[in-house]
Design a protein around this motif. Structure first.
Motif, PDB file in Angstrom:
ATOM      1  N   THR A 388       0.862  -1.194   0.000  1.00 20.56           N
ATOM      2  CA  THR A 388       0.000   0.000   0.000  1.00 20.56           C
ATOM      3  C   THR A 388       0.893   1.238   0.000  1.00 20.56           C
ATOM      4  O   THR A 388       1.743   1.386   0.891  1.00 20.56           O
ATOM      5  CB  THR A 388      -0.921   0.017   1.221  1.00 20.56           C
ATOM      6  OG1 THR A 388      -1.695  -1.196   1.223  1.00 20.56           O
ATOM      7  CG2 THR A 388      -1.843   1.219   1.190  1.00 20.56           C
ATOM      8  N   PRO A 389       0.765   2.101  -0.999  1.00 22.26           N
ATOM      9  CA  PRO A 389       1.613   3.308  -1.028  1.00 22.26           C
ATOM     10  C   PRO A 389       1.354   4.185   0.199  1.00 22.26           C
ATOM     11  O   PRO A 389       0.227   4.257   0.709  1.00 22.26           O
ATOM     12  CB  PRO A 389       1.204   4.005  -2.330  1.00 22.26           C
ATOM     13  CG  PRO A 389       0.538   2.943  -3.146  1.00 22.26           C
ATOM     14  CD  PRO A 389      -0.120   2.043  -2.169  1.00 22.26           C
ATOM     15  N   PRO A 390       2.376   4.864   0.686  1.00 23.82           N
ATOM     16  CA  PRO A 390       2.138   5.799   1.824  1.00 23.82           C
ATOM     17  C   PRO A 390       1.282   6.985   1.395  1.00 23.82           C
ATOM     18  O   PRO A 390       1.123   7.272   0.207  1.00 23.82           O
ATOM     19  CB  PRO A 390       3.565   6.232   2.210  1.00 23.82           C
ATOM     20  CG  PRO A 390       4.402   5.958   1.007  1.00 23.82           C
ATOM     21  CD  PRO A 390       3.789   4.785   0.306  1.00 23.82           C
ATOM     22  N   LYS A 391       0.744   7.687   2.396  1.00 21.61           N
ATOM     23  CA  LYS A 391      -0.185   8.777   2.109  1.00 21.61           C
ATOM     24  C   LYS A 391       0.500   9.929   1.399  1.00 21.61           C
ATOM     25  O   LYS A 391      -0.129  10.639   0.592  1.00 21.61           O
ATOM     26  CB  LYS A 391      -0.822   9.271   3.405  1.00 21.61           C
ATOM     27  CG  LYS A 391      -1.729   8.239   4.060  1.00 21.61           C
ATOM     28  CD  LYS A 391      -2.372   8.800   5.323  1.00 21.61           C
ATOM     29  CE  LYS A 391      -3.319   7.775   5.954  1.00 21.61           C
ATOM     30  NZ  LYS A 391      -3.949   8.290   7.185  1.00 21.61           N
ATOM     31  N   GLU A 392       1.788  10.169   1.682  1.00 20.98           N
ATOM     32  CA  GLU A 392       2.462  11.292   1.038  1.00 20.98           C
ATOM     33  C   GLU A 392       2.636  11.101  -0.460  1.00 20.98           C
ATOM     34  O   GLU A 392       3.044  12.015  -1.175  1.00 20.98           O
ATOM     35  CB  GLU A 392       3.831  11.539   1.676  1.00 20.98           C
ATOM     36  CG  GLU A 392       4.739  10.325   1.660  1.00 20.98           C
ATOM     37  CD  GLU A 392       4.603   9.514   2.948  1.00 20.98           C
ATOM     38  OE1 GLU A 392       5.518   8.755   3.263  1.00 20.98           O
ATOM     39  OE2 GLU A 392       3.567   9.678   3.635  1.00 20.98           O
ATOM     40  N   LEU A 395      -1.579   9.058  -3.860  1.00 22.50           N
ATOM     41  CA  LEU A 395      -2.268   8.128  -4.737  1.00 22.50           C
ATOM     42  C   LEU A 395      -3.694   7.937  -4.262  1.00 22.50           C
ATOM     43  O   LEU A 395      -4.010   8.209  -3.092  1.00 22.50           O
ATOM     44  CB  LEU A 395      -1.539   6.786  -4.771  1.00 22.50           C
ATOM     45  CG  LEU A 395      -0.142   6.810  -5.389  1.00 22.50           C
ATOM     46  CD1 LEU A 395       0.492   5.434  -5.312  1.00 22.50           C
ATOM     47  CD2 LEU A 395      -0.206   7.273  -6.831  1.00 22.50           C
ATOM     48  N   PRO A 396      -4.558   7.494  -5.114  1.00 22.65           N
ATOM     49  CA  PRO A 396      -5.950   7.296  -4.684  1.00 22.65           C
ATOM     50  C   PRO A 396      -6.015   6.348  -3.470  1.00 22.65           C
ATOM     51  O   PRO A 396      -5.263   5.381  -3.371  1.00 22.65           O
ATOM     52  CB  PRO A 396      -6.603   6.675  -5.916  1.00 22.65           C
ATOM     53  CG  PRO A 396      -5.777   7.129  -7.070  1.00 22.65           C
ATOM     54  CD  PRO A 396      -4.380   7.209  -6.552  1.00 22.65           C
ATOM     55  N   GLU A 397      -6.929   6.672  -2.585  1.00 20.46           N
ATOM     56  CA  GLU A 397      -7.080   5.855  -1.377  1.00 20.46           C
ATOM     57  C   GLU A 397      -7.594   4.454  -1.757  1.00 20.46           C
ATOM     58  O   GLU A 397      -8.514   4.315  -2.547  1.00 20.46           O
ATOM     59  CB  GLU A 397      -8.052   6.534  -0.424  1.00 20.46           C
ATOM     60  CG  GLU A 397      -8.186   5.796   0.906  1.00 20.46           C
ATOM     61  CD  GLU A 397      -9.116   6.531   1.866  1.00 20.46           C
ATOM     62  OE1 GLU A 397      -9.323   6.034   2.968  1.00 20.46           O
ATOM     63  OE2 GLU A 397      -9.624   7.608   1.482  1.00 20.46           O
ATOM     64  N   GLY A 398      -6.957   3.470  -1.204  1.00 20.30           N
ATOM     65  CA  GLY A 398      -7.321   2.090  -1.517  1.00 20.30           C
ATOM     66  C   GLY A 398      -6.500   1.478  -2.634  1.00 20.30           C
ATOM     67  O   GLY A 398      -6.660   0.295  -2.957  1.00 20.30           O
ATOM     68  N   CYS A 399      -5.612   2.285  -3.255  1.00 18.56           N
ATOM     69  CA  CYS A 399      -4.760   1.752  -4.331  1.00 18.56           C
ATOM     70  C   CYS A 399      -3.694   0.842  -3.723  1.00 18.56           C
ATOM     71  O   CYS A 399      -2.961   1.260  -2.800  1.00 18.56           O
ATOM     72  CB  CYS A 399      -4.128   2.914  -5.097  1.00 18.56           C
ATOM     73  SG  CYS A 399      -2.989   2.362  -6.407  1.00 18.56           S
ATOM     74  N   THR A 424      -3.644   4.668 -15.310  1.00 20.09           N
ATOM     75  CA  THR A 424      -3.553   4.247 -13.916  1.00 20.09           C
ATOM     76  C   THR A 424      -2.912   5.353 -13.108  1.00 20.09           C
ATOM     77  O   THR A 424      -2.459   6.387 -13.647  1.00 20.09           O
ATOM     78  CB  THR A 424      -2.722   2.967 -13.783  1.00 20.09           C
ATOM     79  OG1 THR A 424      -1.371   3.251 -14.128  1.00 20.09           O
ATOM     80  CG2 THR A 424      -3.260   1.874 -14.698  1.00 20.09           C
ATOM     81  N   ALA A 425      -2.872   5.209 -11.795  1.00 16.96           N
ATOM     82  CA  ALA A 425      -2.278   6.206 -10.911  1.00 16.96           C
ATOM     83  C   ALA A 425      -0.769   6.245 -11.026  1.00 16.96           C
ATOM     84  O   ALA A 425      -0.128   7.166 -10.529  1.00 16.96           O
ATOM     85  CB  ALA A 425      -2.687   5.929  -9.462  1.00 16.96           C
ATOM     86  N   ALA A 440      -8.549  -2.004  -8.087  1.00 15.73           N
ATOM     87  CA  ALA A 440      -9.451  -1.159  -8.895  1.00 15.73           C
ATOM     88  C   ALA A 440      -9.268   0.313  -8.589  1.00 15.73           C
ATOM     89  O   ALA A 440      -9.488   1.177  -9.459  1.00 15.73           O
ATOM     90  CB  ALA A 440     -10.898  -1.585  -8.658  1.00 15.73           C
ATOM     91  N   ASP A 441      -8.851   0.666  -7.370  1.00 15.07           N
ATOM     92  CA  ASP A 441      -8.676   2.065  -7.004  1.00 15.07           C
ATOM     93  C   ASP A 441      -7.471   2.686  -7.684  1.00 15.07           C
ATOM     94  O   ASP A 441      -7.331   3.919  -7.694  1.00 15.07           O
ATOM     95  CB  ASP A 441      -8.546   2.190  -5.481  1.00 15.07           C
ATOM     96  CG  ASP A 441      -9.821   1.747  -4.765  1.00 15.07           C
ATOM     97  OD1 ASP A 441     -10.910   2.065  -5.280  1.00 15.07           O
ATOM     98  OD2 ASP A 441      -9.714   1.064  -3.723  1.00 15.07           O
ATOM     99  N   CYS A 442      -6.537   1.848  -8.216  1.00 15.59           N
ATOM    100  CA  CYS A 442      -5.372   2.389  -8.908  1.00 15.59           C
ATOM    101  C   CYS A 442      -5.688   2.810 -10.341  1.00 15.59           C
ATOM    102  O   CYS A 442      -4.857   3.427 -11.003  1.00 15.59           O
ATOM    103  CB  CYS A 442      -4.240   1.354  -8.922  1.00 15.59           C
ATOM    104  SG  CYS A 442      -3.612   0.924  -7.284  1.00 15.59           S
TER     105      CYS A 442
END
Length: 467
Positions: A388-392, A395-399, A424-425, A440-442
């Protein structure tokens, strides 16, 4: 009448014929039978196939000298075991032989023990030793001698033997080499049978088991044979047709052989001519089937068949309007001022993805541009099961990135070759392990307006829908 009974009868007749004035010695004056050693002795067991009428206490002699006596006679199967007690002073080899002899025509039986005459002496005969059947014999009985003499004197079979001998001589005359060769072959055959004795025994035992099983299934075998009767009857009626078919098949084989022999050179020449064509087909590889697939949907690609409905063509467009991607592409394409503090490049600029790099957007020195999005990639050497990518990274939440082989979530995207496509993101062209799964969120949603022009297939082919 046994030999002992005949001897007793002869003795009785001799006593009856003696003159009246002759006296008989007292029974106490007769010597005791046998020749038991006066001192201690050792015991030896001799095995015989036939001991005739040998009795215990009979003498044991060595070179016609009594050295012992028969102590016991017993039976072990079909073999007679005679225990001999011999004087300890008598020394005999360990491979000594024993025989049952007779002192005279009507005399008593005794056992003689002698050293072997066909082999050298070995060891010494000791207490408890056994003289086996291979080293024991017996003398001929009076009845056997008289029977043979009677056969000879009465002409029993001699004339027939003479005839057989003459006919055998005529049959073998002039054929000695062939007979000798036949005997040699027979010897080899018997030797082969002897070497395969164990296999023959196993085969006979297996045959015995088979016959036993067949005997237990006699009724089943009988029913099977009865069921074959109609088929055999049909085959018998069609015997002529089967014979004709086999004859025709033989003729077909001859004709086929003749045709193959005559066309052999042409066939080889044809195969040699096909060699360049086959080599070109091999070089074409997958291009040929792909081109054939494209020919079926020309002038459109094969995947357009799902978009053609009647005389209309549905057009599907995916637009990537992500601001970060657009900004990254603009910054990467912008020229860097010469002599800048960043070494000839604009801060934050990223070059376009390269095919040979492991991560797209990398600088020539291997570092990534200073965009937050491009720094948010997992360690490819230690790819986790779920990342899961970090918040900084914004990226879309849940990607999430799923390890290759994981279960694909609903709406997820599999990267067969590990290259991230547009939409994609992550930047297009980003390299990840082959088979990586994007949740799917990516996947970015399509935004903006899409306009299209409706027209027929003839309009498209004629260029009527072009601006």
């Amino acid at each position: 009448m046994t030999a002992r009974a005949r001897r007793l009868l002869a003795a009785a007749l001799a006593v009856a014929l003696l003159p009246a004035g002759c006296g008989l010695p007292e029974l106490t004056d007769l010597p005791l039978p046998g020749g038991a050693p006066a001192g201690p002795g050792y015991r030896v067991t001799a095995e015989f196939t036939d001991v005739l009428d040998l009795v215990p206490q009979a003498a044991v002699k060595v070179d016609d000298v009594t050295v012992g006596s028969v102590e016991k006679i017993s039976l072990a199967g079909w073999t007679a075991r005679v225990i001999l007690r011999i004087d300890r002073e008598v020394q005999l080899p360990a491979n000594a032989t024993a025989a049952v002899r007779q002192s005279s025509l009507l005399g008593e039986k005794y056992v003689t023990v002698t050293a072997p005459t066909t082999e050298p002496r070995r060891g010494r005969l000791a207490d408890g030793d056994v003289i086996p059947l291979a080293r024991t014999t017996r003398g001929a009985e009076v009845e056997e001698v008289l029977a043979a003499l009677g056969l000879l004197l009465n002409g029993g079979g001699l004339a027939q033997l003479r005839t057989i001998d003459q006919e055998l001589g005529r049959a073998l005359d002039g054929r000695e080499p062939a007979i000798r060769d036949a005997l040699h072959r027979l010897d080899e055959f018997v030797g082969g049978l002897e070497r395969q004795k164990a296999d023959i025994v196993r085969a006979v035992e297996a045959l015995d088991r088979l016959t036993g099983r067949l005997a237990r299934q006699r009724q089943v075998v009988g029913e099977a044979v009865d069921a074959l009767a109609p088929g055999m009857t049909t085959l018998a009626r069609q015997r002529a047709q089967l014979t004709s078919a086999l004859t025709a098949l033989g003729e077909l084989g001859r004709v086929g052989t003749r045709v193959v022999n005559r066309s052999r050179d042409d066939t080889l020449a044809s195969l040699r001519s096909l060699k360049p064509i086959l080599e070109q087909l091999v070089r074409a590889g997958d291009d040929l089937p792909k081109s054939l697939d494209f020919m079926l949907s020309y002038p459109f690609p094969p995947n357009v068949t799902g978009a053609i409905v009647g005389d209309f063509v549905n057009l599907s467009i995916t637009a990537d309007l992500d601001a970060a991607s657009i900004l990254a592409n603009l910054v990467a394409a912008a020229p860097a001022p010469a002599g800048s503090a960043t070494g000839g490049r604009t801060p934050g600029a990223a070059p376009p993805p390269t095919a040979g790099g492991s991560r797209p957007g990398a600088r020539p020195d291997g570092s990534l541009p200073d965009l937050p999005l491009l720094k948010c990639l997992p360690d490819l050497t230690k790819f986790p099961t779920t990342w899961t990518p970090p918040k900084e990274c914004q990226l879309p939440e849940g990607c999430q990135l799923l390890k290759p082989g994981s279960k694909v979530p609903v709406g997820g995207l599999i990267l067969p070759k590990g290259i991230v496509p547009p939409g994609t993101a992550f930047p297009a062209g980003t390299e990840l392990p082959a088979g990586t799964i994007l949740s799917a969120d990516c996947i970015l949603p399509v935004t903006g307006a899409i306009t299209g022009t409706v027209g027929g297939l003839t309009d498209i082919l004629g260029g009527g829908l072009l601006p």
